[in-house]
Design a protein around this motif. Sequence first.
Motif, PDB file in Angstrom:
ATOM      1  N   ARG A  52       0.841  -1.204   0.000  1.00 48.69           N
ATOM      2  CA  ARG A  52       0.000   0.000   0.000  1.00 48.69           C
ATOM      3  C   ARG A  52       0.882   1.261   0.000  1.00 48.69           C
ATOM      4  O   ARG A  52       0.607   2.216  -0.722  1.00 48.69           O
ATOM      5  N   ALA A  53       1.955   1.243   0.806  1.00 52.93           N
ATOM      6  CA  ALA A  53       2.883   2.385   0.819  1.00 52.93           C
ATOM      7  C   ALA A  53       3.507   2.562  -0.564  1.00 52.93           C
ATOM      8  O   ALA A  53       3.626   3.684  -1.080  1.00 52.93           O
ATOM      9  N   ALA A  54       3.900   1.444  -1.186  1.00 51.50           N
ATOM     10  CA  ALA A  54       4.520   1.483  -2.511  1.00 51.50           C
ATOM     11  C   ALA A  54       3.560   2.081  -3.538  1.00 51.50           C
ATOM     12  O   ALA A  54       3.968   2.861  -4.403  1.00 51.50           O
ATOM     13  N   GLN A  55       2.284   1.731  -3.400  1.00 49.32           N
ATOM     14  CA  GLN A  55       1.265   2.238  -4.328  1.00 49.32           C
ATOM     15  C   GLN A  55       1.148   3.765  -4.208  1.00 49.32           C
ATOM     16  O   GLN A  55       1.094   4.479  -5.221  1.00 49.32           O
ATOM     17  N   ALA A  56       1.137   4.260  -2.965  1.00 51.24           N
ATOM     18  CA  ALA A  56       1.042   5.713  -2.756  1.00 51.24           C
ATOM     19  C   ALA A  56       2.270   6.429  -3.307  1.00 51.24           C
ATOM     20  O   ALA A  56       2.169   7.472  -3.967  1.00 51.24           O
ATOM     21  N   LEU A  57       3.453   5.859  -3.034  1.00 55.93           N
ATOM     22  CA  LEU A  57       4.684   6.473  -3.552  1.00 55.93           C
ATOM     23  C   LEU A  57       4.672   6.472  -5.076  1.00 55.93           C
ATOM     24  O   LEU A  57       5.032   7.473  -5.717  1.00 55.93           O
ATOM     25  N   ALA A  58       4.239   5.358  -5.669  1.00 54.99           N
ATOM     26  CA  ALA A  58       4.224   5.246  -7.129  1.00 54.99           C
ATOM     27  C   ALA A  58       3.283   6.270  -7.748  1.00 54.99           C
ATOM     28  O   ALA A  58       3.611   6.898  -8.760  1.00 54.99           O
ATOM     29  N   ALA A  59       2.112   6.464  -7.129  1.00 58.96           N
ATOM     30  CA  ALA A  59       1.161   7.433  -7.676  1.00 58.96           C
ATOM     31  C   ALA A  59       1.761   8.844  -7.623  1.00 58.96           C
ATOM     32  O   ALA A  59       1.635   9.623  -8.573  1.00 58.96           O
ATOM     33  N   GLY A  60       2.430   9.169  -6.514  1.00 58.47           N
ATOM     34  CA  GLY A  60       3.055  10.497  -6.385  1.00 58.47           C
ATOM     35  C   GLY A  60       4.207  10.676  -7.359  1.00 58.47           C
ATOM     36  O   GLY A  60       4.369  11.739  -7.981  1.00 58.47           O
ATOM     37  N   ILE A  61       5.024   9.635  -7.512  1.00 59.81           N
ATOM     38  CA  ILE A  61       6.169   9.709  -8.429  1.00 59.81           C
ATOM     39  C   ILE A  61       5.674   9.811  -9.873  1.00 59.81           C
ATOM     40  O   ILE A  61       6.198  10.607 -10.669  1.00 59.81           O
ATOM     41  N   ALA A  62       4.655   9.013 -10.218  1.00 64.50           N
ATOM     42  CA  ALA A  62       4.124   9.048 -11.584  1.00 64.50           C
ATOM     43  C   ALA A  62       3.530  10.419 -11.902  1.00 64.50           C
ATOM     44  O   ALA A  62       3.710  10.947 -13.009  1.00 64.50           O
ATOM     45  N   ALA A  63       2.841  11.017 -10.925  1.00 64.64           N
ATOM     46  CA  ALA A  63       2.272  12.359 -11.138  1.00 64.64           C
ATOM     47  C   ALA A  63       3.395  13.362 -11.399  1.00 64.64           C
ATOM     48  O   ALA A  63       3.310  14.198 -12.303  1.00 64.64           O
ATOM     49  N   THR A  64       4.469  13.259 -10.613  1.00 64.68           N
ATOM     50  CA  THR A  64       5.597  14.180 -10.779  1.00 64.68           C
ATOM     51  C   THR A  64       6.236  14.004 -12.148  1.00 64.68           C
ATOM     52  O   THR A  64       6.541  14.978 -12.846  1.00 64.68           O
ATOM     53  N   ALA A  65       6.432  12.748 -12.541  1.00 65.18           N
ATOM     54  CA  ALA A  65       7.066  12.459 -13.836  1.00 65.18           C
ATOM     55  C   ALA A  65       6.201  12.978 -14.981  1.00 65.18           C
ATOM     56  O   ALA A  65       6.708  13.522 -15.969  1.00 65.18           O
ATOM     57  N   THR A  66       4.898  12.823 -14.847  1.00 62.69           N
ATOM     58  CA  THR A  66       3.993  13.272 -15.900  1.00 62.69           C
ATOM     59  C   THR A  66       3.998  14.797 -16.006  1.00 62.69           C
ATOM     60  O   THR A  66       3.910  15.359 -17.101  1.00 62.69           O
ATOM     61  N   LEU A  67       4.141  15.476 -14.863  1.00 67.90           N
ATOM     62  CA  LEU A  67       4.172  16.940 -14.874  1.00 67.90           C
ATOM     63  C   LEU A  67       5.460  17.516 -15.417  1.00 67.90           C
ATOM     64  O   LEU A  67       5.438  18.459 -16.201  1.00 67.90           O
ATOM     65  N   VAL A  68       6.602  16.985 -14.980  1.00 68.26           N
ATOM     66  CA  VAL A  68       7.863  17.663 -15.297  1.00 68.26           C
ATOM     67  C   VAL A  68       8.908  16.764 -15.952  1.00 68.26           C
ATOM     68  O   VAL A  68      10.066  17.169 -16.095  1.00 68.26           O
ATOM     69  N   GLU A  69       8.516  15.535 -16.341  1.00 67.38           N
ATOM     70  CA  GLU A  69       9.411  14.643 -17.079  1.00 67.38           C
ATOM     71  C   GLU A  69      10.716  14.322 -16.364  1.00 67.38           C
ATOM     72  O   GLU A  69      11.798  14.447 -16.949  1.00 67.38           O
ATOM     73  N   ILE A  70      10.621  13.936 -15.085  1.00 69.30           N
ATOM     74  CA  ILE A  70      11.809  13.370 -14.436  1.00 69.30           C
ATOM     75  C   ILE A  70      12.060  11.988 -15.030  1.00 69.30           C
ATOM     76  O   ILE A  70      11.131  11.323 -15.494  1.00 69.30           O
ATOM     77  N   ASP A  71      13.334  11.542 -15.054  1.00 74.76           N
ATOM     78  CA  ASP A  71      13.591  10.182 -15.529  1.00 74.76           C
ATOM     79  C   ASP A  71      14.093   9.259 -14.430  1.00 74.76           C
ATOM     80  O   ASP A  71      14.290   8.070 -14.650  1.00 74.76           O
ATOM     81  N   ILE A  72      14.319   9.808 -13.222  1.00 67.80           N
ATOM     82  CA  ILE A  72      14.716   8.949 -12.101  1.00 67.80           C
ATOM     83  C   ILE A  72      14.087   9.471 -10.812  1.00 67.80           C
ATOM     84  O   ILE A  72      13.969  10.693 -10.625  1.00 67.80           O
ATOM     85  N   ALA A  73      13.669   8.530  -9.967  1.00 68.69           N
ATOM     86  CA  ALA A  73      13.228   8.863  -8.610  1.00 68.69           C
ATOM     87  C   ALA A  73      14.132   8.117  -7.644  1.00 68.69           C
ATOM     88  O   ALA A  73      14.311   6.904  -7.761  1.00 68.69           O
TER      89      ALA A  73
END
Length: 317
Positions: free
Chosen positions: A231-252
């Motif tokens: 569940r923690a991983a899911q929350a982190l993934a959703a936040g990381i994916a949102a960030t990547a979609t907004l500003v195109e990061i390639d690494i977290a």
Amino acid sequence: MHTDLVAALDIGGTKIAGALVDGHGKILVRAQRPTPSQDDGDTVMRAVEEVLAELTASPSWSRASALGIGSAGPVDASAGTVSPVNVPGWRDFPLVERVRAAAGDLPVELIGDGVAITAAEHWQGAARGHANALCMVVSTGVGGGLVLNGQLHPGPTGNAGHIGHISVDLDGDACPCGSRGCVERIASGPNIARRAVEGGWRPGPDGDVSAAAVAAAARAGDPIAVASFERAAQALAAGIAATATLVEIDIAVIGGGVGKAGDVLFTPLRKALSDYATLSFVQRLTVTPAQMGTDAGLVGAAAAALAGQASATSAGV
Ligand SMILES: [Zn+2]
């Protein structure tokens, strides 16, 4: 005397660390005090001044040309003030002015602790060579910072990248920040442990109910412990994916105590990322453990001091 060093302060809820750092991120002199976090503001500041007094007494101090501060947040870099959640005696506390007075008027750069750790990982650690990165600290809380176009992106007040308080569950539990369903409310160490206990997980004979104990149980195959990390991983993934979609990061990059959990976190995290980071331009996003150890805050504060110096030089100041 050649000024080839910078001074750094890492101010948290449990300790105040200081150092003199060279241009390669190597720590030459260090000092540390516990944070009297429940005392009044001046008492906390005295602990900072004691750390600075040890640094200024060093024969190497005269080689320092700037000072960087990474502080628990929120910080306001534009005002030079800090209001750390875990240090109630400091609210809009004029830290930059007080540190400058104690450090012989060196130029001072202030950033939040998540931004400091990002600066350290980008300079010396797992995000080195990446022009667009998100670095996170997942421990008691969840913080973070951004590198965009090869530069640290602290934002106007020094708090940009604060992924812990992005909501990933619209009707989720109330978060102490005032919002709902924040990444931190689901993925921080205390929330991983709380969810496991609520689900019926029981600690071993030592009574340890920390997230590290839940991680050990998950590694041993306990299904409730595994589910809490998923569940923690899911929350982190959703936040990381949102960030990547907004500003195109390639690494977290993920650090902090929970980041040390290893495969019990990273395996479900990579799987959940493939569920949430779906558009073509974010599919190559990778997630990796942090490389900097406990000195990340100091090294990042030093990086901020060096960066401030470089921009002052290029501006002809
Ligand atoms: Zn929140």
